[in-house]
Design a protein around this motif. Structure first.
Motif, short mmCIF file in Angstrom:
data_model
loop_
_atom_site.label_atom_id
_atom_site.label_comp_id
_atom_site.label_asym_id
_atom_site.label_seq_id
_atom_site.Cartn_x
_atom_site.Cartn_y
_atom_site.Cartn_z
N ALA A 51 108.96 46.16 -30.11
CA ALA A 51 108.69 45.22 -29.25
C ALA A 51 107.70 44.27 -29.71
CB ALA A 51 108.16 45.97 -27.95
N GLN A 52 107.39 43.18 -28.97
CA GLN A 52 106.28 42.21 -29.40
C GLN A 52 105.05 42.88 -28.87
OE1 GLN A 52 106.70 38.14 -27.97
NE2 GLN A 52 105.00 37.48 -29.41
N SER A 53 104.03 42.83 -29.57
CA SER A 53 102.81 43.48 -29.21
C SER A 53 102.13 42.89 -27.88
CB SER A 53 101.73 43.48 -30.38
OG SER A 53 101.51 42.10 -30.58
N ALA A 84 104.05 41.21 -34.15
CA ALA A 84 103.08 40.00 -33.60
C ALA A 84 104.05 39.05 -33.16
CB ALA A 84 102.28 39.33 -34.66
N THR A 85 105.31 38.98 -33.57
CA THR A 85 106.22 37.76 -32.98
C THR A 85 107.56 38.20 -32.71
OG1 THR A 85 107.14 37.27 -35.18
CG2 THR A 85 105.17 36.28 -34.66
N PRO A 86 108.43 37.54 -31.64
CA PRO A 86 109.58 38.04 -31.29
C PRO A 86 110.57 38.10 -32.73
CG PRO A 86 108.80 36.34 -29.72
CD PRO A 86 107.93 36.28 -30.88
N GLU A 87 110.54 37.34 -33.48
CA GLU A 87 111.37 37.10 -34.78
C GLU A 87 111.26 38.27 -35.45
OE1 GLU A 87 109.32 34.80 -33.70
OE2 GLU A 87 110.48 33.02 -33.43
N GLU A 88 109.95 39.01 -35.59
CA GLU A 88 109.80 40.20 -36.33
C GLU A 88 110.59 41.30 -35.75
OE1 GLU A 88 105.79 39.93 -38.71
OE2 GLU A 88 105.47 39.37 -36.49
#
Length: 239
Positions: free
Chosen positions: A130-132, A151-155
């Motif tokens: 999940a995004q932090s 940190a990001t949605p893409e990650e």
């Protein structure tokens, strides 16, 4: 948590006159969470919240400009005065409301969904990304499942693709087009309804601005224009 709240409120008091001194209202968004907000090919903020924000500013007779900010620091930078409003797919929660203020919601609670590489992915005993600093991250942590944050949605999506996570939990509206475009990813049947809908975040001291934006949101609900944008961008149920 108390120290965080006190520090944030102190910063809010020191920056509370920012809007009065500058008639331009700065709208802060992430620009990385389609369809809510993203950067288009022209390098401009686009998406559901771009249209909503522009319309709210027009109805409230405000001159607005758009500012992008990374998600992890989006609340601290609002409090410190780098912009005046958060419009970034931010769900209204009690914890956030201790630090900043919110308008009424401009979306209903949107179901959160799981995206995985297999329909039988283990989301109870496996690893969920999940995004932090999101409601999804908090939900996974509270459920006792293994959480990995990015940190990001893409990650978060990349973590599923490369096997770092068994699934990702995020807003269904964000995951649906990704699943449709990538044949290696599937949406799971299980969904979670968390959060109180999405609202505009403001400093506690900006009561006049909040009142103007609340009135504009209410007018968009009343005349159906908000529902039209929710339908256009395929975001949850209408009002």
């Amino acid at each position: 948590m108390k120290k965080l709240v006190v520090s944030a409120l102190a910063l809010a008091l020191s920056s509370g006159l920012a809007m009065a001194e500058d008639k331009t209202v700065r709208l802060g968004t992430e620009g990385a969470y389609a369809p809510y907000n993203f950067i288009n090919d022209a390098g401009e903020v686009d998406g559901f919240e771009r249209e909503v924000g522009d319309e709210l500013c027009a109805r409230a007779e405000l001159t607005c400009e758009w500012v992008t900010n990374e998600w992890d620091s989006i609340i601290p930078n609002l409090v410190s005065g780098n912009y005046d409003v958060i419009i970034a797919g931010m769900s209204i929660t009690a914890e956030r409301d201790e630090v900043i203020d919110f308008t009424q919601n401009y979306t209903q609670p949107d179901p959160s969904a799981y995206l995985a590489t297999s329909a039988d992915a283990d989301i109870s005993g496996g690893v969920v990304a999940a995004q932090s600093n999101t409601i999804q991250a908090a939900f996974i942590a509270e459920s006792g499942n293994t959480l990995v944050e990015f940190a990001t949605p893409e990650e978060t999506i990349a973590a599923v693709r490369n096997g770092e996570a068994d699934a990702v939990l995020a807003d269904k509206a964000f995951l649906t087009p990704i699943a449709a475009e990538d044949g290696d990813l599937v949406m799971l049947d299980q969904e979670e309804l968390i959060g109180g809908g999405v609202g505009l975040g403001l400093r506690e001291s900006d009561t006049e601005l909040k009142a103007k934006l609340d009135a504009a949101i209410e007018s968009m609900k009343a005349d159906g224009s908000l529902n039209a944008l929710l339908e256009k961008w395929e975001i949850g149920p209408g009002f």
